[in-house]
Motif scaffolding. Structure first.
Motif, PDB file in Angstrom:
ATOM      1  N   GLN A 118       0.802  -1.215   0.000  1.00 36.85           N
ATOM      2  CA  GLN A 118       0.000   0.000   0.000  1.00 36.85           C
ATOM      3  C   GLN A 118       0.835   1.265   0.000  1.00 36.85           C
ATOM      4  OE1 GLN A 118      -2.844  -0.409   3.163  1.00 36.85           O
ATOM      5  NE2 GLN A 118      -3.517  -2.365   2.363  1.00 36.85           N
ATOM      6  N   LYS A 151      -4.149   5.084  -3.225  1.00 30.81           N
ATOM      7  CA  LYS A 151      -3.481   4.626  -2.006  1.00 30.81           C
ATOM      8  C   LYS A 151      -3.401   5.760  -0.992  1.00 30.81           C
ATOM      9  CE  LYS A 151      -0.707   1.038  -4.134  1.00 30.81           C
ATOM     10  NZ  LYS A 151       0.637   0.553  -4.443  1.00 30.81           N
ATOM     11  N   LYS A 171      -5.227   8.365  -0.860  1.00 32.30           N
ATOM     12  CA  LYS A 171      -6.563   8.752  -0.420  1.00 32.30           C
ATOM     13  C   LYS A 171      -6.996   7.887   0.756  1.00 32.30           C
ATOM     14  CE  LYS A 171     -11.287   8.964  -2.004  1.00 32.30           C
ATOM     15  NZ  LYS A 171     -12.176   7.987  -2.603  1.00 32.30           N
ATOM     16  N   ASP A 172      -6.765   6.617   0.628  1.00 26.68           N
ATOM     17  CA  ASP A 172      -7.145   5.713   1.710  1.00 26.68           C
ATOM     18  C   ASP A 172      -6.395   6.061   2.991  1.00 26.68           C
ATOM     19  OD1 ASP A 172      -8.095   3.205   2.957  1.00 26.68           O
ATOM     20  OD2 ASP A 172      -5.976   2.703   2.846  1.00 26.68           O
ATOM     21  N   THR A 193      -7.502   9.345   4.649  1.00 26.56           N
ATOM     22  CA  THR A 193      -8.789   9.337   5.345  1.00 26.56           C
ATOM     23  C   THR A 193      -8.682   8.605   6.676  1.00 26.56           C
ATOM     24  OG1 THR A 193      -9.313   8.212   3.305  1.00 26.56           O
ATOM     25  CG2 THR A 193     -11.019   9.551   4.222  1.00 26.56           C
ATOM     26  N   ARG A 194      -7.809   7.617   6.743  1.00 27.60           N
ATOM     27  CA  ARG A 194      -7.784   6.813   7.962  1.00 27.60           C
ATOM     28  C   ARG A 194      -6.895   7.395   9.048  1.00 27.60           C
ATOM     29  NH1 ARG A 194      -5.798   1.687   7.758  1.00 27.60           N
ATOM     30  NH2 ARG A 194      -4.729   2.076   5.817  1.00 27.60           N
ATOM     31  N   CYS A 222      -7.032  -1.140  -6.566  1.00 26.55           N
ATOM     32  CA  CYS A 222      -6.833   0.132  -5.876  1.00 26.55           C
ATOM     33  C   CYS A 222      -8.132   0.916  -5.778  1.00 26.55           C
ATOM     34  CB  CYS A 222      -5.784   0.976  -6.591  1.00 26.55           C
ATOM     35  SG  CYS A 222      -4.142   0.299  -6.448  1.00 26.55           S
ATOM     36  N   GLY A 243     -11.244  -0.136  -2.921  1.00 25.95           N
ATOM     37  CA  GLY A 243     -11.301   0.228  -1.510  1.00 25.95           C
ATOM     38  C   GLY A 243     -11.122  -0.954  -0.582  1.00 25.95           C
ATOM     39  N   TRP A 299      -8.577  -2.657   1.144  1.00 30.00           N
ATOM     40  CA  TRP A 299      -7.152  -2.584   1.434  1.00 30.00           C
ATOM     41  C   TRP A 299      -6.773  -3.700   2.382  1.00 30.00           C
ATOM     42  CZ3 TRP A 299      -4.841   0.565  -1.868  1.00 30.00           C
ATOM     43  CH2 TRP A 299      -5.569   1.603  -2.404  1.00 30.00           C
ATOM     44  N   LEU A 356     -14.171  -3.883   7.117  1.00 30.24           N
ATOM     45  CA  LEU A 356     -14.184  -2.436   6.886  1.00 30.24           C
ATOM     46  C   LEU A 356     -15.030  -1.740   7.939  1.00 30.24           C
ATOM     47  CD1 LEU A 356     -14.898  -2.437   3.123  1.00 30.24           C
ATOM     48  CD2 LEU A 356     -13.090  -1.123   4.143  1.00 30.24           C
ATOM     49  N   GLN A 409     -16.873   1.924   7.588  1.00 23.05           N
ATOM     50  CA  GLN A 409     -17.183   3.289   7.172  1.00 23.05           C
ATOM     51  C   GLN A 409     -18.055   3.906   8.248  1.00 23.05           C
ATOM     52  OE1 GLN A 409     -15.972   4.506   4.412  1.00 23.05           O
ATOM     53  NE2 GLN A 409     -15.385   2.714   3.236  1.00 23.05           N
TER      54      GLN A 409
END
Lengths: 623, 614
Positions: free
Chosen positions: A66, A80, A82-83, A86-87, A575, A578, A580, B572, B574
């Motif tokens: 990643q 990559k 972007k993920d 956000t986290r 990719c 989403g 991952w 996940l 969200q």
């Protein structure tokens, strides 16, 4: 006893300072001194030519694959990033406005502790965030104060969240005077307005009456209040006029214009727009201006509480100063997602949105490439010491904090200033290194950074112009075709020539895998090259498309060994999906299964080009 | 812990089936980190007729002590939980700077297996490696020059060694000119050259030269006593001696990494002790705590509650939950005066002289159990660390509540030798609340859910506010928030299926809602109707159909209750349910399969109050 202890800790601190060698004093800002620091940094930003920015975050990438790899195109790299953006969370945000005068850099470093505390109790700015323990431990090694950050970090809301919060928390906002008086009123409108007018008139009379006739019984006055529907706003009487639709709002405002002493306010409620208009009665003209000022103040206060740290971002943005970053793509994505809005789904949208925030961004990493092939110089410190050895570009850092005596320090032999012991800790020094590196690079590349007195940057130096706004770490983005194949071992490879391979029984090195492919698929070792992407998946590059097709056919034909392969568009889908997962192979498996059920909609393969660089061996030991 | 729910819809709801409750707990235990762990062993002292408690408070942190597989230790933090911890003055610096690391059993196994494979096929590996290094190109002029210079230096050093008897320190002089880069020392009784301050590329070149041009020199890379990595060139008498040396070095390295792995186990030693002693473990509402313990210190959580329960039974055969005890025993429940049964409340009621406020020495006519506390060789009969919500103190409170409850049940500690086998506790032992919200109790012995609460009389508290939720009659709707107003849904559906068709509508969050129908057939009818309406989007029938108002051209999606399970089972998280559902629905496999593989994602928790009882 106490004195002794004090001495002890002091010498310990001094030793630590000595250990770190250079010591720059960086202004530390937390929630408690944020409001004082804000005007300071505002002045600094507007007096400087550049703004360097550096972030301390809670994580980078969750799994080996990643990271942004040399095989990534701009688009997959953005996915990559972007993920990750956000986290993970920003815990420390260092800002350093600086200008260059000759060989001297005048820098004003600030270090902000940031924490996404839910100040407004609306579940924002962030419900939760991820932490990587390796990042936290390395922060701990640098002496990061987590307590200060969590107890006292500055909160914020992004632009998008702010507008959402406005709708959620009902509040009062003053009516701005520029309400267009629409010229056409229907009969119903006129009746409505007249009714409002008479109601307000009655209410005002009632208010004034009650002021005069103080003998009125408590019961009677409260009954009267009930009838008139009047309330109290602060110490002033007020009346709430309900509206049925947004359309009636300007009508009410128009009707209220008749009354000089009345200040109209919007009442916005949760979820819906304006729900009512509240009219506040003031006793005189002076009282009216006073009230208006009061309302403005509370609104200002509220805004500060809401925006929090974002004020700084807004300042940088409105100043239009070029922003100097290291490792720009990830940092800018973080800034965008935390302070602007959630990241858009494509790189182009992201670029456009970012341009509106920061018109010029300069990536130090990118400048480094102008000098030579230092793809591995991801670390600012390493890059600095490399430059130190190779080039002679003496730069003086003049670090000044407002309100203190500017400490003029020559960076080769910096003397620790002994005053303000608790202030001279090591937080936020990276931003100074970034700006030092930037200035050094520019002086080596002979890029002029000085601007004549009084003239503000409207145009960057042409050489900077070229590198500005290319967010790249290792990826050469589409708008960046100026830098070609410089070093002999970097070749352009079309993404068509890549095959991803997984399903290996046990772990192999890329060398082993290469031998295996040579042996079992009868491919000459000159025709391809192999790199492991993580422990489960490898990428094979074929210099010749024919060989690739033959190879694909053979792998699919053999089947039994569990070896699977896919082409680049599958990787792109991985990719985009989403998902991952820790192992790339697993992601491939799932993406392929899904595409089989989805009746094979073949994605159009656009011609994208990446650079295959022999220097960029993916070394599993490094990870 | 650093958090409880990874998204608002992952909170526990009335309409969660037990398997979904488990999935939610599993998600929480996997994602969040444990930062503080309280253990308080209690020992009955027959002489003084009192308990002796030893409260311990461990700061733990999932530090990465051994190099992983490129996978990183990652955990989630819920902002509100961190604020909660901050409110109670939790010391984050202490936790991150000095927190004890740990390794779960499965991680340890994995690390050992990797170690084995690394050192077993190393022989073949290193030879192929050297071959590869040999064809590594010496393209750069600087590299070639450096190689030649090194060749000369090393051969000079070697010559110096061989003639040491005759020429004395002739070599030393020339060495000094190499500004301390090379120092002669002894390694395993052999003369060696220490390489200092060289870049990794230079070292690689030196290694190349040594292996290619000097048959009796070995390039080794060892970790010195003060754990500083050193690179050495060692002189050996012969090739066999060289091989011997290499294998010695290898064995040494293996031992080192073994020691490293063993020391990385860290805090798990405590858990192993708890498990191996087979003592009675006491917790308060501790199912989530147990899930955390399992995922952090044993291995990845199993996919179903039944498997989890049977796995837990192996490690902890006897667990008692004081929350279950208090709520299901009539006498204790009455004592609580139907108030909240939170830990601090129970402690205040049951152990008043220890807890704040109370003065009476009897609890409901029963003699009070004396609890003495021993911390660092100091004894207190009235201990109060004061730190509210500190794990060690919580553990102490749990233990005290339990001991007093036992006394109230009429258990005599003097005569009881084996507490877990005591018949008076049999009704409560190994019964845990799966989730407090639903009051579903899971039996750790069987893995079955006990629908009826144990106690008979306190139905008043366990009675559900809502009529029983029928899962198979339920449709899950998700989509943009504005489209999902309960009133609109009810109106539209009633127009189509009749007035009595809807039993209830519950919102999961603003983007999702459950619609419970009165009959099971209505679920499939509804879904079929929805499909057909969407297929013929533009036909007049579907435009005018009352349902189209809420479906809004396919933006609102629907599924049956099983989909909810898949969505909850996904790794996940969200924030909005609709976003989560979209991802899971578009990757049908992602929800169902999965999870067993990665050992890396342990996320830990906080207020674990375990008490070990004698």
């Amino acid at each position: 006893m106490f004195f002794k202890r004090f001495l002890c800790s002091h010498t310990a601190a001094a030793r630590r300072r000595h250990h770190h060698g250079k010591q720059w004093s960086v202004k530390q800002v937390t929630n408690s001194n944020f409001s004082e620091a804000l005007p300071e940094i505002k002045a600094c930003i507007f007096n400087s030519d550049f703004v360097a920015v550096s972030l301390q975050k809670t994580g980078g990438h969750s799994a080996t694959w990643q990271r942004i790899l040399p095989i990534d195109t701009a688009e997959t790299a953005y996915m990559k990033v972007k993920d990750a953006a956000t986290r993970f969370q920003i815990l420390q945000f260092s800002v350093c406005p600086f200008s260059v005068k000759g060989s001297k850099v005048i820098a004003h470093p600030f270090n902000f502790h940031v924490f996404p505390r839910d100040e407004l109790k609306v579940g924002m700015p962030s419900y939760s965030f991820s932490c990587q323990s390796s990042y936290l431990t390395s922060m701990a090694r640098e002496g990061f104060d987590f307590n200060a950050c969590i107890y006292n970090g500055i909160s914020y809301l992004s632009k998008a969240q702010e507008s959402a919060a406005k709708i959620q928390t009902g509040n009062l906002s003053p009516v701005n005077g520029a309400v267009e008086p629409s010229s056409v009123y229907s009969v119903a409108d006129t009746i409505f307005m007249e009714r409002i007018e008479s109601r307000v008139k009655n209410w005002i009379r009632a208010c004034k009456d009650s002021n005069k006739t103080e003998v009125a019984d408590a019961l009677i006055s409260s009954l009267r209040k009930l009838v008139a529907g009047s309330e109290v706003f602060g110490s002033r009487p007020s009346l709430t006029i309900d509206v049925c639709s947004e359309r009636q709002v300007p009508l009410v405002i128009e009707a209220l214009k008749e009354f000089v002493d009345v200040v109209p306010l919007h009442v916005t409620a949760k979820g819906v727009g304006v729900q009512a208009v509240r009219a506040v009665l003031t006793s005189s003209k002076e009282d009216k201006t006073l009230l208006e000022k009061e309302i403005q103040d509370t609104e200002h206060e509220q805004r500060k509480l809401v925006r929090g740290f974002r004020e700084v971002i807004d300042l940088i943005s409105t100043s239009q100063r070029p922003v100097v970053v290291h490792n720009s793509l990830y940092d800018l994505a973080l800034i965008h997602s935390k302070f602007q809005a959630p990241l858009p789904s494509t790189m182009d949208e992201f670029k456009n949105s970012l341009l509106s925030l920061f018109p010029h961004t300069l990536d130090v990493n990118h400048l480094m490439k102008e000098i030579g092939p230092f793809d591995k110089m991801n670390n600012v410190q390493a890059a600095l010491s490399y430059l130190e050895r190779r080039f002679s570009a003496p730069i003086d850092m003049d670090i000044s904090n407002q309100g203190k005596k500017p400490t003029y320090l020559k960076h080769e032999a910096l003397v620790a200033s002994t005053e303000e012991p608790e202030n001279t800790n090591t937080h936020g020094h990276n931003v100074l290194r970034v700006c030092q590196l930037f200035v050094k690079l520019c002086s080596i590349l002979k890029i002029p950074l000085e601007f004549p007195e009084g003239e503000r940057i409207t145009q960057l130096a042409p050489s900077l112009q070229r590198t500005s706004n290319t967010f790249s770490s290792k990826v050469h983005t589409a708008d960046d075709d100026g830098v070609g194949i410089r070093s002999g071992n970097s070749e352009k490879v079309s993404t068509d020539n890549l095959v991803f391979l997984w399903g290996l029984k046990n772990r192999k090195s890329s060398r082993n895998l290469k031998n295996l492919i040579c042996d079992s698929y009868n491919v000459l070792s000159e025709e391809f090259d192999v790199r492991m992407l993580d422990r489960t998946c490898a990428v094979v590059v074929f210099w010749n498309a024919g060989v690739l097709d033959r190879f694909l056919g053979m792998v699919e034909g053999s089947g039994g060994e569990g070896l699977r392969c896919a082409r680049y568009n599958t990787y792109r889908r991985v990719c985009e999906s989403g998902l991952w997962k820790a192992d790339l192979a697993e992601c491939f498996d799932e993406t392929l299964d899904e595409s089989e059920t989805l009746s094979r909609t073949e994605a159009k393969l656009e011609e994208s080009v990446i650079y295959w660089n022999d220097d960029e061996m993916i070394n599993l030991d490094d990870l | 812990m650093t958090g409880v729910t990874s998204a608002p819809w992952r909170e526990s709801f009335d309409f969660d089936r037990p398997d979904i409750q488990y999935l939610k707990i599993k998600d929480s235990a996997e994602k969040f980190a444990v930062v503080q762990f309280g253990v308080c062993p209690f020992r009955w002292d027959p002489l003084s007729h009192s308990f002796l408690a030893h409260p311990h408070n461990f700061y733990i942190f999932p530090r990465q002590e051994i190099p992983g597989d490129g996978l990183s230790n990652e955990f989630l933090c819920q902002t509100s939980s961190l604020e909660f911890l901050a409110k109670y003055q939790f010391d984050f610096n202490k936790c991150i700077y000095e927190g004890i690391s740990y390794l779960s059993r499965s991680q340890e196994e994995e690390a050992l297996r990797q170690l084995d494979s690394l050192y077993n096929d190393n022989s073949g590996y290193s030879s192929s490696n050297s071959r590869n290094d040999a064809d590594a190109q010496l393209v750069r002029m600087a590299d070639i020059l450096f190689t030649e210079r090194m060749k000369y230096t090393v051969s000079e050093w070697r010559a110096g060694l061989l003639h040491e008897g005759n020429t004395g320190s002739g070599f030393r002089g020339s060495l000094n000119t190499m500004n301390q880069t090379f120092q002669t020392t002894f390694f395993q009784m052999r003369p060696a050259l220490v390489l200092n301050g060289l870049s990794s590329r230079q070292l690689r070149l030196i290694k190349l030269v040594t292996e290619k041009d000097f048959k009796d020199l070995a390039y080794v890379h060892v970790t010195g006593e003060n754990s500083v990595a050193q690179k050495l060139i060692v002189y050996t008498d012969s090739t066999s001696d060289r091989d011997l040396l290499m294998s010695e070095v290898k064995a040494c390295q293996k031992k080192d990494s073994l020691v490293k792995i063993k020391s990385a186990i860290g805090f798990r030693h405590v858990i192993d002790l708890l498990s191996s002693e087979k003592k009675l473990i006491v917790g308060h509402n501790c199912f989530l705590d147990l899930a955390h313990v399992y995922s952090k210190f044993f291995g990845p959580l199993p996919l179903t509650a039944e498997e989890f329960v049977s796995a837990v039974r192996k490690y902890f055969p006897n667990i008692i939950d004081t929350k279950v005890l208090i709520n299901s025993n009539d006498e204790l429940f009455l004592l609580m005066r139907k108030g909240s049964t939170s830990l601090s409340k129970a402690f205040g009621v049951l152990c008043p002289p220890i807890g704040p406020g109370g003065t009476s020495s009897d609890v409901a006519g029963k003699p009070r159990v004396k609890v003495e506390v021993q911390v660092d060789d100091q004894r207190f009969s009235n201990w109060n660390s004061g730190a509210k919500h500190e794990a060690g103190y919580d553990a102490f409170m749990t233990g005290s509540v339990f001991s007093q409850s036992c006394r109230n049940l009429g258990i005599d500690f003097n005569s009881v030798l084996n507490l877990p086998q005591n018949e008076k506790l049999q009704k409560y032992i190994n019964h845990l609340y799966l989730s407090w919200n639903n009051k579903d109790i899971i039996d750790l012995k069987t893995g079955k859910i006990l629908v009826e609460s144990l106690g008979s009389n306190n139905n008043t508290s366990t009675k559900r506010r809502n009529p029983k939720f029928v899962f198979s009659n339920t449709v899950l709707l998700w989509g943009p928030p504005s489209k999902l107003r309960a009133k609109d849904i009810r109106d539209c559906v009633c127009k189509v299926f009749g007035v009595g068709s809807i039993v209830s509508i519950c919102h999961l969050d603003e983007t999702a809602a459950f619609v419970q129908f009165s009959k099971e057939e209505l679920v499939s009818d509804f879904l079929e109707l929805k499909d057909s309406l969407e297929r013929e989007k533009n036909s007049p029938v579907s435009i005018l159909h009352p349902l189209s108002k809420i479906l809004e051209g396919g933006f609102v999606r629907a599924a049956n209750y099983e989909m909810y399970k898949d969505i909850c089972g996904s790794s996940l998280s969200q924030v909005l349910f609709a976003e989560q559902a979209e991802v899971v629905a578009s990757n049908p496999k992602a929800g169902v399969v999965k999870l067993a593989v990665e050992v890396d994602s342990y996320y830990p928790n906080e207020l674990l109050s375990d008490s070990c009882m004698k």
